[in-house]
Scaffold this motif. Structure first.
Motif: not given
Length: 182
Positions: A3-7, A11-12, A62-64
């Motif tokens: 579910r986590i977009p690979a941007n 990645i960081l 997901e990033g948030m």
């Protein structure tokens, strides 16, 4: 993980997760300069992932969620290592863990209610102050007891931030419930 977009920002964030055990191992073996440098790199990735995400419009739910989790794991494990090594008193760790359990639990609860909360200015100031206070711990031999005093102050500021976020999220939850009822 699918579910986590690979941007780049995500990645960081994942790199920051990988740096947590590196910092802890360096602290455990009293290699405080490499630990400090690694911690600094982790802090830099935190700044960089947020900047890139906003600038390139790569912000994801997901990033948030994962970004603050990575921050909390890094800070908590550094504090655990410093506590185990006798550099910090246990009360700091206990308060930090209690606060973070509440924040993480609340964040996950809100995520599954489709309410995503991003950091505000108060939260960002709190995080910077706390990371600077942790940075002092790497130099505890030179700044003692100030590293404990400043970390205690930063922790109080973080508790105030928790109270603010709790209030703001209760308002969001109330509004979301009203929309569902309407």
């Amino acid at each position: 993980m699918s579910r986590i977009p690979a941007n780049i920002p995500n990645i960081l964030t994942m790199v920051r997760f990988l740096l947590v055990p590196v910092v802890v191992i360096f602290i455990y073996f009293e290699m405080l300069i490499p630990a400090f440098i690694t911690y600094g790199v982790a802090c830099a990735t935190d700044f960089l992932d947020g900047y890139i995400a906003r600038k390139k419009r790569l912000v994801t739910n997901e990033g948030m969620l994962l970004d603050p989790l990575a921050d909390k794991l890094m800070a908590n494990f550094a504090i655990i290592a410093f506590t185990v090594m006798g550099i910090l008193p246990p009360f700091i760790l206990i308060i930090l863990l209690a606060k973070d359990v509440i924040m993480i639990s609340g964040g996950i609860f809100l995520y599954f209610k489709n309410i995503i909360t991003s950091a505000n200015t108060f939260g960002k100031i709190s995080a910077v102050l706390f990371n600077l206070a942790i940075a002092l711990c790497f130099f505890h031999n030179y700044v003692a007891p100030w590293h404990i005093n400043i970390l205690s102050f930063a922790l109080l500021f973080m508790v105030a931030t928790l109270i603010q976020y709790t209030y703001l999220n209760l308002v969001k939850l109330k509004e979301a419930n009203k929309k569902r009822e309407a």
